[in-house]
Design a protein around this motif. Structure first.
Motif, PDB file in Angstrom:
ATOM      1  N   LEU A 119       4.243   6.639  -3.112  1.00 29.34           N
ATOM      2  CA  LEU A 119       3.878   7.778  -2.277  1.00 29.34           C
ATOM      3  C   LEU A 119       2.474   8.266  -2.633  1.00 29.34           C
ATOM      4  O   LEU A 119       2.130   8.402  -3.809  1.00 29.34           O
ATOM      5  N   VAL A 120       1.675   8.527  -1.609  1.00 27.77           N
ATOM      6  CA  VAL A 120       0.323   9.035  -1.852  1.00 27.77           C
ATOM      7  C   VAL A 120       0.397  10.458  -2.380  1.00 27.77           C
ATOM      8  O   VAL A 120       1.390  11.160  -2.160  1.00 27.77           O
ATOM      9  N   PRO A 121      -0.635  10.933  -3.108  1.00 29.27           N
ATOM     10  CA  PRO A 121      -0.674  12.348  -3.495  1.00 29.27           C
ATOM     11  C   PRO A 121      -0.572  13.232  -2.265  1.00 29.27           C
ATOM     12  O   PRO A 121      -1.174  12.951  -1.227  1.00 29.27           O
ATOM     13  N   ASN A 122       0.213  14.270  -2.364  1.00 27.71           N
ATOM     14  CA  ASN A 122       0.504  15.204  -1.273  1.00 27.71           C
ATOM     15  C   ASN A 122       1.403  14.603  -0.192  1.00 27.71           C
ATOM     16  O   ASN A 122       1.645  15.243   0.846  1.00 27.71           O
ATOM     17  N   GLY A 123       1.909  13.390  -0.413  1.00 26.01           N
ATOM     18  CA  GLY A 123       2.829  12.786   0.543  1.00 26.01           C
ATOM     19  C   GLY A 123       4.201  13.436   0.493  1.00 26.01           C
ATOM     20  O   GLY A 123       4.537  14.178  -0.439  1.00 26.01           O
ATOM     21  N   LEU A 124       5.022  13.136   1.504  1.00 20.12           N
ATOM     22  CA  LEU A 124       6.342  13.754   1.638  1.00 20.12           C
ATOM     23  C   LEU A 124       7.452  12.784   1.259  1.00 20.12           C
ATOM     24  O   LEU A 124       7.422  11.609   1.638  1.00 20.12           O
ATOM     25  N   LEU A 125       8.452  13.291   0.535  1.00 19.74           N
ATOM     26  CA  LEU A 125       9.643  12.531   0.186  1.00 19.74           C
ATOM     27  C   LEU A 125      10.866  13.276   0.723  1.00 19.74           C
ATOM     28  O   LEU A 125      11.146  14.397   0.306  1.00 19.74           O
ATOM     29  N   PHE A 126      11.585  12.651   1.653  1.00 20.56           N
ATOM     30  CA  PHE A 126      12.823  13.215   2.197  1.00 20.56           C
ATOM     31  C   PHE A 126      14.002  12.596   1.452  1.00 20.56           C
ATOM     32  O   PHE A 126      14.086  11.365   1.331  1.00 20.56           O
ATOM     33  N   VAL A 127      14.905  13.434   0.962  1.00 21.04           N
ATOM     34  CA  VAL A 127      16.068  12.951   0.225  1.00 21.04           C
ATOM     35  C   VAL A 127      17.334  13.513   0.870  1.00 21.04           C
ATOM     36  O   VAL A 127      17.278  14.294   1.822  1.00 21.04           O
ATOM     37  N   GLY A 128      18.496  13.113   0.340  1.00 23.32           N
ATOM     38  CA  GLY A 128      19.768  13.612   0.838  1.00 23.32           C
ATOM     39  C   GLY A 128      20.165  14.910   0.159  1.00 23.32           C
ATOM     40  O   GLY A 128      19.580  15.324  -0.841  1.00 23.32           O
ATOM     41  N   TYR A 129      21.193  15.549   0.720  1.00 22.88           N
ATOM     42  CA  TYR A 129      21.674  16.811   0.172  1.00 22.88           C
ATOM     43  C   TYR A 129      21.965  16.713  -1.319  1.00 22.88           C
ATOM     44  O   TYR A 129      21.608  17.585  -2.102  1.00 22.88           O
ATOM     45  N   ALA A 130      22.646  15.621  -1.682  1.00 16.49           N
ATOM     46  CA  ALA A 130      23.147  15.509  -3.047  1.00 16.49           C
ATOM     47  C   ALA A 130      22.086  15.094  -4.040  1.00 16.49           C
ATOM     48  O   ALA A 130      22.342  15.063  -5.239  1.00 16.49           O
TER      49      ALA A 130
ATOM     50  N   ALA B 115       0.852  -1.186   0.000  1.00 13.29           N
ATOM     51  CA  ALA B 115       0.000   0.000   0.000  1.00 13.29           C
ATOM     52  C   ALA B 115       0.892   1.241   0.000  1.00 13.29           C
ATOM     53  O   ALA B 115       2.012   1.200   0.522  1.00 13.29           O
ATOM     54  N   PRO B 116       0.433   2.345  -0.581  1.00 13.98           N
ATOM     55  CA  PRO B 116       1.272   3.547  -0.648  1.00 13.98           C
ATOM     56  C   PRO B 116       1.537   4.135   0.738  1.00 13.98           C
ATOM     57  O   PRO B 116       0.806   3.882   1.696  1.00 13.98           O
ATOM     58  N   TYR B 117       2.579   4.928   0.796  1.00 12.34           N
ATOM     59  CA  TYR B 117       3.014   5.533   2.054  1.00 12.34           C
ATOM     60  C   TYR B 117       2.685   7.027   2.068  1.00 12.34           C
ATOM     61  O   TYR B 117       2.658   7.687   1.030  1.00 12.34           O
ATOM     62  N   ASP B 118       2.494   7.542   3.278  1.00 16.43           N
ATOM     63  CA  ASP B 118       2.289   8.979   3.456  1.00 16.43           C
ATOM     64  C   ASP B 118       3.612   9.727   3.452  1.00 16.43           C
ATOM     65  O   ASP B 118       3.679  10.889   3.036  1.00 16.43           O
ATOM     66  N   ILE B 119       4.656   9.058   3.915  1.00 18.49           N
ATOM     67  CA  ILE B 119       5.976   9.686   4.069  1.00 18.49           C
ATOM     68  C   ILE B 119       7.042   8.667   3.696  1.00 18.49           C
ATOM     69  O   ILE B 119       6.985   7.504   4.127  1.00 18.49           O
ATOM     70  N   ILE B 120       8.007   9.097   2.898  1.00 16.83           N
ATOM     71  CA  ILE B 120       9.132   8.236   2.524  1.00 16.83           C
ATOM     72  C   ILE B 120      10.437   8.966   2.818  1.00 16.83           C
ATOM     73  O   ILE B 120      10.625  10.115   2.399  1.00 16.83           O
ATOM     74  N   PHE B 121      11.326   8.295   3.529  1.00 18.05           N
ATOM     75  CA  PHE B 121      12.709   8.749   3.689  1.00 18.05           C
ATOM     76  C   PHE B 121      13.575   7.890   2.772  1.00 18.05           C
ATOM     77  O   PHE B 121      13.657   6.675   2.951  1.00 18.05           O
ATOM     78  N   CYS B 122      14.206   8.511   1.793  1.00 15.54           N
ATOM     79  CA  CYS B 122      15.156   7.813   0.924  1.00 15.54           C
ATOM     80  C   CYS B 122      16.346   8.744   0.746  1.00 15.54           C
ATOM     81  O   CYS B 122      16.438   9.499  -0.213  1.00 15.54           O
ATOM     82  N   ARG B 123      17.282   8.662   1.673  1.00 14.43           N
ATOM     83  CA  ARG B 123      18.363   9.641   1.741  1.00 14.43           C
ATOM     84  C   ARG B 123      19.716   8.979   1.493  1.00 14.43           C
ATOM     85  O   ARG B 123      20.038   7.949   2.072  1.00 14.43           O
ATOM     86  N   ASN B 124      20.484   9.592   0.602  1.00 15.38           N
ATOM     87  CA  ASN B 124      21.861   9.177   0.319  1.00 15.38           C
ATOM     88  C   ASN B 124      21.964   7.742  -0.190  1.00 15.38           C
ATOM     89  O   ASN B 124      22.887   7.005   0.154  1.00 15.38           O
ATOM     90  N   LEU B 125      21.007   7.362  -1.009  1.00 11.83           N
ATOM     91  CA  LEU B 125      21.072   6.088  -1.729  1.00 11.83           C
ATOM     92  C   LEU B 125      21.216   6.327  -3.227  1.00 11.83           C
ATOM     93  O   LEU B 125      22.046   5.705  -3.890  1.00 11.83           O
TER      94      LEU B 125
END
Length: 420
Positions: A246-257, A216-226
């Protein structure tokens, strides 16, 4: 005339790089000058191989051998509340959403969160702490931690951490979280069961088409430095999968780069410095798919050429570097520093040793010394993405926007070079 043995070694190294590119999306260029040297030697030693040709043959047919190599390639570099502004924003977001829509609780709606890669568990457990401290009751959220490394997942499930996992920074002190959620036992911090039960761990490879299929889709995803370690084709496929998860309006956290890789047709940047978070648009917008010189989901991906790696060139640093890292990860920073200084007296141009020195200084809170060590790494090995990321993090935490922007531009140039 070339040495036949050297030619064979070149072929073997290239075959290993191509195998990892196919199986886990790895761009071996992203590992810096040493490339696959150290991981291959470690995997061979773990499985009792001394002949690189025999190891390559075994690698093609053995899941155990491939797992051993992956565990050597995937070095877990993580800590609790790494890049703390991401978690500050997550807490603010959850509190605002709960306040705006209180009926969610009455409907028993559960927040779904994904941490990928979750490494040894520090990130998903940090998410759990954040959600609890945002006021969410137990049972109102579900966190999946996914990683390719079986070894890292086994460690994560134990919930036992060395002092090195709790690194103080300019903007974060772990003391309050240690007192509330951990118990000290035999120089390690054991997480209380109540917190550990909030995270479910699974093995998964984001480069595989069936990864998280049917979830099932997620509300928030952390995918950092991969994504910075993927070749371009694998990176684009991964971004497409994250979009679908990711659900519509959901959050995606990524790394600096990785900020420059986000498709601004489908995501909008959240205006929160140092958080590096994007919100998925309910309806994609139409504009150019080029952003900051990077190609995004709407453009055709171009594979990065895979490097030719010689097994004979895979000479690694002394095992004392492993001993130093063991001291550091146990929180024994003074012995680690003394040994690292001694090592550098004999190997003054070892980029790996200077990188380790910077990590030790960072753990001790001596940020100026750490930054100096990372600068030395980049002088010796300008391709070291990890040292650049460390420098960006420290500049961000110090609030030096000019240095941060300069380093981010340099980091993006480095990533663009990997794609050529």
């Amino acid at each position: 005339m070339s040495d036949p043995q050297q030619a064979n070694s070149l072929q073997e190294g290239s075959a290993i790089a191509a195998l990892l590119a196919s199986r886990i999306g790895l761009n071996a260029n992203s590992l810096g000058r040493m490339g696959l040297a150290k991981p291959v030697e470690q995997a061979m030693a773990r499985l009792g191989f001394t002949d690189s040709e025999l190891f390559l043959r075994h690698l093609k047919t053995s899941t155990r051998a491939l797992d051993a190599l992956i565990d050597s390639v995937v070095i877990p570099e993580t800590s609790f509340f790494r890049n703390p502004e991401s978690f500050v924003y997550l807490r603010d977001y959850i509190e605002a959403a709960e306040k705006a829509q209180p009926q969610k609780r009455s409907q028993k709606r559960r927040w779904r969160v994904l941490s990928l890669p979750c490494s040894t568990g520090e990130e998903p457990y940090s998410i759990a702490i954040t959600l609890l401290e945002a006021g969410l009751p137990a049972g109102s959220f579900h966190i999946d931690g996914v990683d390719i490394s079986k070894q890292a997942l086994a460690s994560a499930r134990q919930g036992s951490f060395a002092p090195y996992s709790f690194r103080k920074t300019v903007s974060y002190s772990p003391d309050q979280h240690i007192q509330r959620y951990f118990q000290l036992s035999q120089r390690r911090y054991q997480m209380v069961d109540q917190l550990r039960s909030h995270v479910q761990f699974h093995q998964g490879n984001l480069a595989e088409p069936n990864c998280l299929q049917g979830q099932a889709p997620y509300d928030i995803i952390f995918c950092r430095n991969l994504l910075i370690y993927f070749h371009q084709k694998a990176r684009d496929r991964a971004l497409q999968k994250l979009d679908r998860l990711l659900v519509p309006n959901g959050l995606l956290f990524v790394g600096y780069a990785e900020a420059s890789q986000i498709d601004l047709q489908r995501f909008k940047s959240v205006s929160r410095p140092q958080a590096f978070v994007y919100q998925k648009l309910a309806t994609p917008t139409m504009h150019n798919t080029m952003h900051n010189g990077a190609t995004h989901l709407g453009a055709r991906p171009v594979d990065s050429p895979q490097p030719t790696v010689s097994i004979q060139q895979m000479a690694t640093d002394s095992i004392s570097l492993e001993t130093i890292r063991e001291f550091m990860e146990k929180g024994q920073l003074e012995p680690a520093l003394a040994q690292c200084d001694h090592y550098l007296q004999n190997e003054p141009v070892s980029a790996a040793a200077h990188l380790l020195l910077g990590e030790i200084y960072q753990a001790k809170g001596q940020y100026a010394c750490a930054d100096s060590a990372f600068q030395k790494v980049l002088y010796l090995d300008p391709s070291c993405t990890e040292a650049l990321i460390y420098r960006v993090e420290m500049a961000e935490q110090a609030g030096d926007r000019a240095v941060t922007q300069r380093l981010l531009r340099r980091l993006e140039r480095r990533l663009n070079q990997q794609r050529l």
